[in-house]
Motif scaffolding. Structure first.
Motif, short mmCIF file in Angstrom:
data_model
loop_
_atom_site.label_atom_id
_atom_site.label_comp_id
_atom_site.label_asym_id
_atom_site.label_seq_id
_atom_site.Cartn_x
_atom_site.Cartn_y
_atom_site.Cartn_z
N PRO A 266 53.92 47.44 38.56
CA PRO A 266 53.08 46.23 38.69
C PRO A 266 52.09 46.15 37.54
O PRO A 266 51.87 47.11 36.80
N PHE A 267 51.45 44.98 37.42
CA PHE A 267 50.54 44.73 36.31
C PHE A 267 49.46 45.79 36.19
O PHE A 267 49.17 46.28 35.10
N ALA A 275 42.61 47.17 30.08
CA ALA A 275 41.98 46.13 30.89
C ALA A 275 43.04 45.25 31.54
O ALA A 275 44.12 45.03 30.99
N PHE A 276 42.71 44.75 32.72
CA PHE A 276 43.56 43.82 33.45
C PHE A 276 42.74 42.57 33.69
O PHE A 276 41.76 42.59 34.42
N ILE A 322 38.72 45.72 35.23
CA ILE A 322 39.21 44.48 35.82
C ILE A 322 38.27 43.34 35.39
O ILE A 322 37.06 43.42 35.57
N VAL A 323 38.85 42.31 34.80
CA VAL A 323 38.07 41.16 34.34
C VAL A 323 38.56 39.91 35.04
O VAL A 323 39.73 39.53 34.90
N PHE A 324 37.69 39.30 35.82
CA PHE A 324 37.99 38.00 36.43
C PHE A 324 37.42 36.94 35.49
O PHE A 324 36.27 37.01 35.08
N SER A 325 38.23 35.93 35.17
CA SER A 325 37.79 34.89 34.26
C SER A 325 38.09 33.53 34.86
O SER A 325 39.22 33.29 35.32
N THR A 326 37.11 32.64 34.87
CA THR A 326 37.34 31.32 35.46
C THR A 326 36.51 30.26 34.74
O THR A 326 35.43 30.54 34.21
#
Length: 441
Positions: A266-267, A275-276, A322-326
């Motif tokens: 998986p990713f 980094a994901f 883990i990077v959340f981007s929005t």
């Protein structure tokens, strides 16, 4: 030219090299796994020279591959059809009995390629090269962001977030470089890491190395590749895996290929050591809360649990940023409980007029087109402020590339005029004319 890591990176994380197996007894996988791999390989190729078998399987011929070949020959599954001097140059051929045995192995898995490593070896490798062994200084972070125009205070927010090893939430309008920020963060980690091509667990194979998502270091690109090392591993630049709206919960677990009968990692497993980035967060088919619940234990414990199709659960390292981007309003996506679990929230806002001009200057230099302040001022006044449009970091690149497309089409030297800017803007920005869409057919 060999790349030698700077002195600040001379650590276990930077210089780790997986040792080459010296004998079959010291190998971390069962000899039966190797036997099945060799017979499947021989079934595909019919005849192979000894050193070719070793090269394909990525293990030393002497003391590792040769004993397996001798055993297969003793039980008449393969035979020597031509031999001179050393066994490494013998020509081996699979027998009919060998083909029958190979077909039995194919029923378990069709995997043919570099020999896998044991799960324990993979875990040790990731831990020895883990992000917890790296401390990113302000100087190194600034070097990593060199060439990227950004607001000065963003480094002061990113630096502590990176060193914390915790998750980061990047938010702000589209087109201002959130993906570029994530890429530069990974660059600041420095060094390259070894990952196995595949992992074996109880006869099951998980393919980890991904030609699309992993950037392999060239043979002359690192001094560690000049000596002996376990060639079942690939030396890659620290990975950055970016997924967007295509992310599903199923893609976060082992992906079983029924036809091939082995797994794709998986990713998050492919992202270990790097980094994901979950881009366009909130546009996935997965509810943000559901996704967060999936990450709670990995984010806190630094381990993840995956499930084989047999129902067996395995524990793997979760060593990645883990990077959340929005570009959506965070309040429309998640509640306060979600935001509390993400320690660092960093806005990536529209550039200031000075930064917008600096971006235009940087892109012009990179693209080989003339630059003048008057060009930028004209464009901003007529097509940005004059139309009530916000400044966006991606606009200079996009407009200049549109103009270069015109220059190539007209076969003229790269140049920028007011007319070209107007034409590029007309083709770039969408004008909504409600009257046109509401007109009767």
């Amino acid at each position: 030219m060999l790349r030698i890591p700077p002195m600040e990176l001379f650590s276990s994380a930077a210089l780790f090299t997986p040792p080459e197996p010296e004998s079959l007894e010291s190998l971390d996988i069962n000899a039966n796994v190797l036997e099945g791999l060799i017979l499947r390989l021989m079934h595909v190729n019919t005849t192979m020279v000894g050193h070719q078998i070793a090269e394909q399987i990525c293990l030393p011929f002497f003391n590792v591959i040769e004993p397996i070949l001798n055993n297969l020959r003793d039980v008449r599954l393969i035979e020597i059809t031509h031999g001179e001097m050393s066994a490494v140059s013998y020509l081996y051929a699979i027998t009919e009995a060998g083909r029958t045995r190979a077909l039995q192995y194919f029923e378990q898995t069709t995997y043919v390629g570099p020999a896998p490593v044991a799960l324990d070896s993979y875990i040790k490798t990731i831990k020895q090269q883990g992000l917890q062994n790296i401390s990113v200084s302000a100087a190194r972070l600034r070097d990593s962001f060199d060439g990227l125009v950004f607001e000065e205070n963003i480094l002061e927010q990113i630096g502590p977030a990176v060193n914390s090893g915790r998750s980061i939430f990047l938010y702000g309008p589209p087109g201002n470089g959130k993906t570029s920020v994530c890429e530069r963060i990974v660059k600041s980690f420095g060094s390259s890491i070894f990952i196995p091509y595949a992992v074996e667990i109880g006869g099951q194979i998980i393919k980890i190395f991904d030609e699309y998502n992993h950037s392999e270091v060239a043979p002359d690109g690192d001094m560690r590749l000049q000596g002996k090392y376990d060639k079942r591993f690939r030396l890659i630049n620290r990975p950055i895996i970016i997924v967007g709206g295509e992310l599903t919960m199923e893609s976060l677990d082992l992906i079983w290929n029924e036809e091939a009968r082995f797994y794709e990692a998986p990713f998050q497993m492919k992202a270990n050591g790097g980094a994901f980035m979950i881009d366009d967060f909130g546009r996935q088919r997965v509810e943000p809360k559901t996704l967060l619940n999936r990450w709670i234990i990995p984010l806190e414990k630094k381990v993840d649990f995956l499930t084989l199709h047999t129902g067996t659960k395995i524990e793997i390292p979760f060593d990645q940023l883990i990077v959340f981007s929005t570009n959506l309003n965070p309040r429309d996506l998640v509640d306060d409980a979600f935001l509390r679990r993400i320690r660092y929230k960093i806005p990536v806002n529209d550039p200031s007029p000075e930064s917008f001009r600096a971006i235009w200057r940087t892109v012009s230099k990179a693209k080989g087109v003339p630059y003048a302040d008057e060009i930028v001022d004209y464009f901003v006044e007529k097509h940005m402020r004059g139309q009530g449009r916000p400044l966006r970091g991606c606009v200079p690149r996009d407009i200049i590339e549109n103009i270069l497309d015109v220059c190539r089409y007209k076969q003229i030297e790269p140049t920028i005029t007011a007319e070209m800017l107007d034409s590029a803007a007309e083709g770039y920005f969408v004008k909504f004319d409600d009257a046109s869409y509401n007109a009767p057919l």
